[in-house]
Scaffold this active site. Structure first.
Site, PDB file in Angstrom:
ATOM      1  N   LYS A 133       2.814 -13.139  26.859  1.00 34.03           N
ATOM      2  CA  LYS A 133       2.884 -12.493  27.718  1.00 34.03           C
ATOM      3  C   LYS A 133       2.112 -13.140  29.309  1.00 34.03           C
ATOM      4  CE  LYS A 133       0.257  -8.201  28.603  1.00 34.03           C
ATOM      5  NZ  LYS A 133      -0.684  -8.343  30.205  1.00 34.03           N
TER       6      LYS A 133
ATOM      7  N   ASP B 184       5.049  -9.337  32.216  1.00 38.01           N
ATOM      8  CA  ASP B 184       4.661  -7.721  32.336  1.00 38.01           C
ATOM      9  C   ASP B 184       4.055  -7.805  33.961  1.00 38.01           C
ATOM     10  OD1 ASP B 184       2.948  -5.758  31.817  1.00 38.01           O
ATOM     11  OD2 ASP B 184       1.446  -6.450  31.560  1.00 38.01           O
TER      12      ASP B 184
ATOM     13  N   THR C 195      -4.000   2.146  29.209  1.00 38.72           N
ATOM     14  CA  THR C 195      -5.510   2.015  28.278  1.00 38.72           C
ATOM     15  C   THR C 195      -6.429   1.924  28.874  1.00 38.72           C
ATOM     16  OG1 THR C 195      -4.954  -0.190  28.041  1.00 38.72           O
ATOM     17  CG2 THR C 195      -3.943   1.571  26.366  1.00 38.72           C
TER      18      THR C 195
ATOM     19  N   ASP D   1       8.152   1.170  42.097  1.00 43.60           N
ATOM     20  CA  ASP D   1       9.331   0.640  44.125  1.00 43.60           C
ATOM     21  C   ASP D   1      10.022   1.505  43.449  1.00 43.60           C
ATOM     22  OD1 ASP D   1       9.619  -0.931  46.107  1.00 43.60           O
ATOM     23  OD2 ASP D   1       8.490  -1.690  46.105  1.00 43.60           O
TER      24      ASP D   1
ATOM     25  N   ARG E 172      -7.691 -10.988  25.344  1.00 43.15           N
ATOM     26  CA  ARG E 172      -9.294 -10.851  24.935  1.00 43.15           C
ATOM     27  C   ARG E 172     -10.092 -11.437  24.505  1.00 43.15           C
ATOM     28  NH1 ARG E 172     -11.170  -7.603  29.856  1.00 43.15           N
ATOM     29  NH2 ARG E 172      -9.740  -6.758  29.059  1.00 43.15           N
TER      30      ARG E 172
ATOM     31  N   LYS F 115       4.349  -4.770  35.086  1.00 39.79           N
ATOM     32  CA  LYS F 115       4.538  -3.309  36.195  1.00 39.79           C
ATOM     33  C   LYS F 115       4.953  -2.444  37.113  1.00 39.79           C
ATOM     34  CE  LYS F 115       0.483  -2.940  32.963  1.00 39.79           C
ATOM     35  NZ  LYS F 115      -0.300  -4.613  32.709  1.00 39.79           N
TER      36      LYS F 115
HETATM   37  O1  C5P Z   1      -8.030  -8.739  27.094  1.00 42.95           O
HETATM   38  P1  C5P Z   1      -6.951  -7.610  26.517  1.00 42.95           P
HETATM   39  O2  C5P Z   1      -6.783  -7.495  25.042  1.00 42.95           O
HETATM   40  O3  C5P Z   1      -7.958  -6.272  26.822  1.00 42.95           O
HETATM   41  O4  C5P Z   1      -5.098  -7.708  27.271  1.00 42.95           O
HETATM   42  C1  C5P Z   1      -4.438  -6.756  27.632  1.00 42.95           C
HETATM   43  C2  C5P Z   1      -3.469  -7.427  28.424  1.00 42.95           C
HETATM   44  O5  C5P Z   1      -2.489  -5.727  28.189  1.00 42.95           O
HETATM   45  C3  C5P Z   1      -3.969  -6.925  29.775  1.00 42.95           C
HETATM   46  O6  C5P Z   1      -2.847  -8.256  30.092  1.00 42.95           O
HETATM   47  C4  C5P Z   1      -2.985  -6.279  30.452  1.00 42.95           C
HETATM   48  O7  C5P Z   1      -2.603  -6.132  31.418  1.00 42.95           O
HETATM   49  C5  C5P Z   1      -2.370  -5.115  29.185  1.00 42.95           C
HETATM   50  N1  C5P Z   1      -2.073  -4.392  29.538  1.00 42.95           N
HETATM   51  C6  C5P Z   1      -2.853  -3.073  29.267  1.00 42.95           C
HETATM   52  N2  C5P Z   1      -2.759  -1.931  29.407  1.00 42.95           N
HETATM   53  C7  C5P Z   1      -0.905  -1.216  29.177  1.00 42.95           C
HETATM   54  C8  C5P Z   1      -0.460  -2.306  29.711  1.00 42.95           C
HETATM   55  C9  C5P Z   1      -0.368  -3.539  29.682  1.00 42.95           C
HETATM   56  O8  C5P Z   1      -4.116  -3.169  28.855  1.00 42.95           O
HETATM   57  N3  C5P Z   1      -1.264   0.130  29.914  1.00 42.95           N
END
Ligand code: C5P
Length: 247
Positions: free
Chosen positions: A40, A68, A124, A73, A217, A70
């Site tokens: 991603k 991604d 989230t 617009d 992460r 997002k």
């Molecule tokens: O580091 P972590 O596991 O929290 O990464 C979550 C990834 O998912 C990030 O790249 C974040 O932008 C993406 N994301 C998110 N919640 C959403 C959509 C995408 O955490 N609703």
């Protein structure tokens, strides 16, 4: 349908390549090749790597790319942008469901069947409770996520992004092969010190009906990212009942 028989556990893992630039991406492309199902690219890498980063990641990782960005617009701008994304050869791209049905339909129209449009329901990082404001009961969040998922489905989206806490409710409301993509994943053993709030384990997300788990992460910051991805795949394999029995 979540056809767990045809997919390997690592195919469920989308690695969030949240790094400051193309150079920082290199070690992950090498070490995670074959260990995750998709990479991603988010805003952070895209603004430094530019559109060329998409083809680079595909070539080096051998995996599909999820872009991604997002989008949120006016419909015409979104339509023209997803048309450009289709030229880049990405598998999935995201738009915010809060942009409304016309915007989602425009995103799908621009993608012209070349890119799976995923609707972001509620981030989230928002705590459980009311999706918009300060935080009363958790049931409201699930209802809002399901409402937005239904709108995404009616607009022709390929799926949605939602937390593992809402995945089961969305799976119940969704038909056919509407994809459920779940970020906010934290392996069972991880302590939670970051900005994600509505978190679940990889196994719980898949058991709830997620088609993909987005993991950043916990893999990126591990001492051994390949081993961390392998451990997560094992947990998913167990949840799918694919774990080979010990001899
Ligand atoms: O580091 P972590 O596991 O929290 O990464 C979550 C990834 O998912 C990030 O790249 C974040 O932008 C993406 N994301 C998110 N919640 C959403 C959509 C995408 O955490 N609703």
């Amino acid at each position: 349908m979540n056809d767990s028989r045809k997919r390997r556990a690592q195919d469920y893992i989308i690695f969030a390549l949240d790094v400051p630039g193309p150079q920082a991406a290199e070690p992950y492309l090498a070490s995670l090749r074959g260990r995750v199902g998709m990479f991603k690219i988010g805003l952070e890498l895209f603004v430094r790597g530019g559109p060329a980063i998409v083809a680079h990641v595909r070539r080096k990782s051998g995996a599909p790319v999820f872009l991604d960005l997002k989008l949120h617009d006016i419909p015409e701008t979104v339509r023209r942008t997803t048309a450009g994304m289709a030229e880049l050869g990405v598998a999935f791209a995201t738009v915010h469901c809060s942009g409304g049905r016309r915007m989602l339909e425009a995103a799908v129209a621009g993608a012209a069947g070349q890119v799976g449009i995923l609707g972001v329901t509620v981030l989230t990082s928002r705590p459980a409770g009311r999706s918009g404001g300060s935080a009363p009961p958790g049931a409201d969040m699930t209802a809002e996520v399901v409402r937005r998922a239904r709108m995404a489905m009616a607009s022709g989206c390929a799926g949605v992004i939602c937390s593992g806490l809402e995945a089961a409710a969305v799976r119940k409301a969704a038909d056919g092969d509407f994809k459920i993509v779940t970020p906010g994943i934290r392996p069972a053993e991880a302590a939670v010190r970051d900005d994600q709030r509505r978190i679940v384990t990889p196994a719980a997300a898949v058991a709830a009906g997620a088609d993909y788990v987005v993991i950043g992460r916990p893999i990126r910051d591990a001492a051994d990212p390949a081993a961390a991805a392998g451990a997560i795949a094992r947990q998913i394999r167990e949840a799918l009942g694919q774990e080979p029995k010990p001899a």
